[in-house]
Design an enzyme around this catalytic site. Structure first.
Site, mmCIF file in Angstrom:
data_model
loop_
_atom_site.group_PDB
_atom_site.id
_atom_site.type_symbol
_atom_site.label_atom_id
_atom_site.label_comp_id
_atom_site.label_asym_id
_atom_site.label_seq_id
_atom_site.Cartn_x
_atom_site.Cartn_y
_atom_site.Cartn_z
ATOM 1 N N HIS A 39 3.980 45.082 17.227
ATOM 2 C CA HIS A 39 3.365 45.793 16.918
ATOM 3 C C HIS A 39 2.426 44.665 15.828
ATOM 4 O O HIS A 39 2.806 44.088 14.832
ATOM 5 C CB HIS A 39 4.015 46.507 15.924
ATOM 6 C CG HIS A 39 4.827 48.110 16.201
ATOM 7 N ND1 HIS A 39 4.365 48.388 16.571
ATOM 8 C CD2 HIS A 39 6.190 47.277 17.310
ATOM 9 C CE1 HIS A 39 5.276 49.490 16.944
ATOM 10 N NE2 HIS A 39 6.478 48.786 17.317
ATOM 11 N N GLY A 127 13.385 50.087 10.384
ATOM 12 C CA GLY A 127 12.771 50.882 11.708
ATOM 13 C C GLY A 127 13.156 52.173 11.400
ATOM 14 O O GLY A 127 11.963 52.348 11.573
ATOM 15 N N HIS A 274 -1.202 49.562 17.010
ATOM 16 C CA HIS A 274 0.472 49.360 17.384
ATOM 17 C C HIS A 274 0.741 48.930 18.059
ATOM 18 O O HIS A 274 1.574 47.997 17.158
ATOM 19 C CB HIS A 274 0.047 51.287 16.479
ATOM 20 C CG HIS A 274 1.349 51.795 15.955
ATOM 21 N ND1 HIS A 274 1.774 51.365 14.491
ATOM 22 C CD2 HIS A 274 2.234 52.101 16.444
ATOM 23 C CE1 HIS A 274 2.927 51.365 14.978
ATOM 24 N NE2 HIS A 274 3.419 51.707 15.624
ATOM 25 N N GLU A 423 20.605 65.268 0.127
ATOM 26 C CA GLU A 423 21.644 63.652 0.704
ATOM 27 C C GLU A 423 21.113 62.861 1.772
ATOM 28 O O GLU A 423 21.563 61.889 1.278
ATOM 29 C CB GLU A 423 22.690 65.366 1.942
ATOM 30 C CG GLU A 423 23.038 66.166 1.053
ATOM 31 C CD GLU A 423 22.329 67.089 0.479
ATOM 32 O OE1 GLU A 423 21.253 67.239 1.235
ATOM 33 O OE2 GLU A 423 23.046 68.247 0.348
ATOM 34 N N HIS A 485 28.398 76.575 6.634
ATOM 35 C CA HIS A 485 28.959 75.349 5.769
ATOM 36 C C HIS A 485 30.088 75.006 6.376
ATOM 37 O O HIS A 485 30.966 74.533 5.845
ATOM 38 C CB HIS A 485 29.412 75.948 4.577
ATOM 39 C CG HIS A 485 27.749 76.489 3.589
ATOM 40 N ND1 HIS A 485 26.774 76.895 4.265
ATOM 41 C CD2 HIS A 485 27.661 76.040 2.204
ATOM 42 C CE1 HIS A 485 25.817 77.597 3.065
ATOM 43 N NE2 HIS A 485 26.239 77.071 2.082
#
Ligand SMILES: Cc1ncc(C[n+]2csc(CCOP(=O)(O)OP(=O)(O)O)c2C)c(N)n1
Length: 685
Positions: A39, A127, A274, A423, A485
């Site tokens: 890139h 990354g 890019h 989380e 769950h």
């Protein structure tokens, strides 16, 4: 809230700065062109601001990349790593020019995205967009925690910044909001993000998918925000960095308007800059346009190298200054200084595990999450570097450390983290804490929600980071909350991550040992998988193999009663070990000799010698695996003569014992399946 500051552009950088910036730009361009992959766009657009940071502010010593009080720099936009490698080379890290010439090639120290541990000076593997930014929050947390714990009036031995270079993609990823929100809440004032706002991602303009006011968003998170209109204006960037450093009460976001592929006549400001080389002709035009010689490739003008290499003297002096301050600190605070060295070097104190609890059958039934909580209580008193918490589930995960206080803006000495219901960020923040060193990071949630944090868990394993996960409510037996769950495929999923050690203890004592293993593991993460429901405590007099057995990953818990070669081996983990033990007794009365093997960790068991594994699971003896999770994994694991009682669909909403019953986790069914297995094998022979 301070209003956003706008710093205006225009001034062309002084000549030497420009030469240095172009050196970085074209090293990166040549690397990508030679590799025919990579890139070039971000390095061209962001070289000037990266240069400003590294040249004027960043505290680092190329000769000692792991000096504890260095500033941290995380290139969150890891795809732009050619820029980072160029910086590392020119400033004098152990990264010779040949490594830049071998960008992205087999065995080079310049991999396609920055990999922690592979390249000196790379602070984090990046990354997967967004991870680096959230790692940096964890680094800033660790810095704040260590500063609170060790600094004394007149002695500031922990005092550094954490800088990030992030891109549009980093800010688009949801994790940046989770981590940004947490960092703002915690008022991590020494965290500074340079946001390369170039309006371009892979599919084209950010107008396609990313139109919110990012400064307003971060301001709302409680960040100090500034805008720099022209990234090549090194003085404007410097001014903003200076203001960000002075703002100690809030983390800082500096939105810098950059231009992807800057200087490339046909590719600047387009997605074409890019993910592919500019092309030989376009490289020529870009170099000519910016007044750079087309050849030689990898050109580093002497004056630029001389200037960049001042980083070595500067860095050595900064480190020497810190070392003398550390000495003065040690003179006044000998014990504390020794403690600082201990935690930074990830050493455990003498007898850290001396007082760990031992449970007897009379203590049962006890959920392994509760045994874990009791173990944490003892570890916490021995290991003041333990710093962690839960994603808003501490009352269920039993991860709170009594008496350790909350880690919060007014009390960075507190060690109970409140990650909020975030989380994903929790996983990455734990990684950043581990990367920083000085703390033992741990985080808890329900096993089902480990899915929300899998990307950083994968990176923790890839990078060998000592992070501990406390995952409770580990099977369909958690009951009434139902299939959303109840974890099913999570166990096998986590076990499949190379380098991850998953431990699912069968009772309270196996849980204590699991924690011992987790704390002792310095080169990779450990996931503890714990029950919600109470389990019997195995009688240590009757089952003396537990202590060595857990560390080996799998062991013979109860052999065939006659001592003879077993007819069948019941292999089980966690809560199902008790079921296996009961079935073994029943089978014995039915004339079938069964051995019970407890396998708290398939990962650790697979590391043992073939001889040991064959002793536990002798080839030729049929196996019945019992685990309240996906059966995938057990088949290949234990060979052809196997049956599995597992869960290969979703769970169901009902009380735990009822669900377990319906899914075949009963003594009757285990015996039935054992008979069936033996019968079918007999028929075959
Ligand atoms: C989580 C994740 N999703 C997708 C990608 C693939 N990817 C690499 S770079 C990129 C977008 C690049 O845009 P931006 O972040 O603005 O970087 P720039 O264009 O400035 O180089 C994407 C989607 C990734 N690296 N990580």
């Amino acid at each position: 809230m301070t209003p956003s500051t706008t710093l205006s552009p225009t001034v062309a950088p002084p000549a030497l700065d420009e030469i240095c910036i172009n050196t970085l730009r074209f090293l990166a361009v040549d690397m990508v062109q030679k590799a025919k992959s990579g890139h070039p766009g971000l390095p061209l657009g962001s070289a000037a601001m990266a240069y400003t940071l590294w040249d004027r502010f960043l505290k680092f010593n190329p000769r000692d990349p792991s000096w504890p009080d260095r500033d941290r720099f995380v290139l969150s936009a890891g795809h732009g790593c050619a820029l980072l490698y160029a910086l590392l080379h020119v400033t004098g890290f152990d990264l010779p020019l040949e490594e830049l010439e071998r960008f992205r090639q087999w065995g080079s120290r310049t991999p396609g995205h920055p990999e922690y541990g592979k390249t000196p000076g790379v602070e984090a593997t990046t990354g997967p967009l967004g991870q680096g930014l959230a790692d940096a929050v964890g680094m800033a947390v660790a810095e704040a925690a260590l500063a609170a714990r060790f600094n004394r009036p007149g002695h500031h031995i922990v005092d550094h910044y954490t800088y990030v270079l992030a891109s549009d993609g980093d800010l688009e990823e949801g994790i940046s909001s989770e981590a940004g929100s947490e960092a703002g809440h915690l008022r991590l004032g020494k965290l500074i993000v340079l946001y390369a706002n170039n309006h371009i991602t892979i599919e084209g303009s950010t107008e396609l998918a990313f139109t919110e006011d990012r400064m307003a968003r971060f301001a709302a998170f409680g960040w100090h925000v500034q805008r720099v209109e022209q990234s090549n204006d090194v003085d404007a960037v410097a001014l903003a960095l200076k203001a960000a450093r002075e703002e100690r009460g809030r983390p800082s976001l500096i939105l810098v308007r950059t231009h992807i592929g800057f200087g490339s006549p046909h590719k600047q400001d387009t997605a074409a800059a890019h993910g592919e080389p500019l092309g030989v002709e376009e490289v020529r035009l870009t170099k000519e346009g910016l007044g750079w010689p087309v050849t030689p490739l990898f050109h580093i003008p002497d004056e630029a190298l001389e200037h960049f290499r001042k980083a070595v003297t500067r860095g050595s002096a900064a480190q020497a200054d810190w070392e003398s301050r550390l000495k003065a600190f040690a003179k006044d605070n000998a014990e504390l200084a020794a403690e600082f060295q201990r935690v930074i070097n990830r050493q455990l104190p003498q007898r850290w595990d001396a007082n760990l609890p031992t449970f007897t059958s009379g203590d049962g039934p006890m959920a392994t999450r509760i045994a874990s909580g009791k173990t944490i209580a003892v570890l916490n008193s021995r290991l003041p570097e333990m710093t962690g918490g839960s994603a808003d589930l501490a009352p269920s995960t039993f991860t709170n450390m009594d008496g350790a206080g909350n880690f919060e803006p007014e009390n960075w000495a507190g060690r109970n983290m409140h990650f909020g219901i975030r989380e994903h960020a929790m996983g990455a923040i734990l990684n950043g804490m581990a990367l920083h060193r000085g703390v033992i990071p741990f985080g808890g949630t329900f096993l089902i929600f480990s899915d929300y944090m899998r990307p950083p868990m994968r990176l923790a394993a890839m990078n060998g980071l000592p992070v501990i996960y406390v995952f409770t409510h580990d099977s369909i037996a958690m009951g009434e909350d139902g299939p959303t769950h109840q974890p099913v495929e999570q166990l096998v999923g986590l076990r499949s991550i190379p380098g991850m050690v998953v431990i699912r203890p069968a009772d309270a004592n196996e849980t204590v040992i699991a924690w011992q293993i987790a704390i002792g593991r310095k080169d990779g993460p450990v996931a503890l998988i714990l029950t919600r429901q109470g389990l019997p405590v195995l009688d240590l007099a009757r089952y003396p193999g537990i202590y060595e057995g857990v560390a080996l990953g799998g062991y013979i818990l109860a052999d065939s009663s006659s001592g003879a070669k077993p007819d069948v081996i019941l292999i089980a983990t966690g809560s199902e070990v008790h079921l296996a033990l009961e079935a073994r007794d029943r089978l014995g009365s039915e004339g079938v000799q069964a051995r019970v093997v407890s396998v708290p960790s398939t990962n650790l068991f697979s590391l043992q010698s073939e001889q040991y594994r064959d002793k536990v699971l002798p080839p030729g003896i049929p196996l019945l695996a019992i685990e309240a999770g996906a059966s995938l994994g057990w088949n290949s694991y234990v060979g052809p003569q196997i049956a599995v009682i597992g869960v290969d669909t979703y769970g169901a909403s009902a009380p735990g014992p009822v669900v377990m019953d319906h899914y075949g986790f009963t003594v009757e069914n285990v015996c039935k399946q054992a008979h069936k297995l033996l019968g079918s094998l007999k028929k075959k022979s």
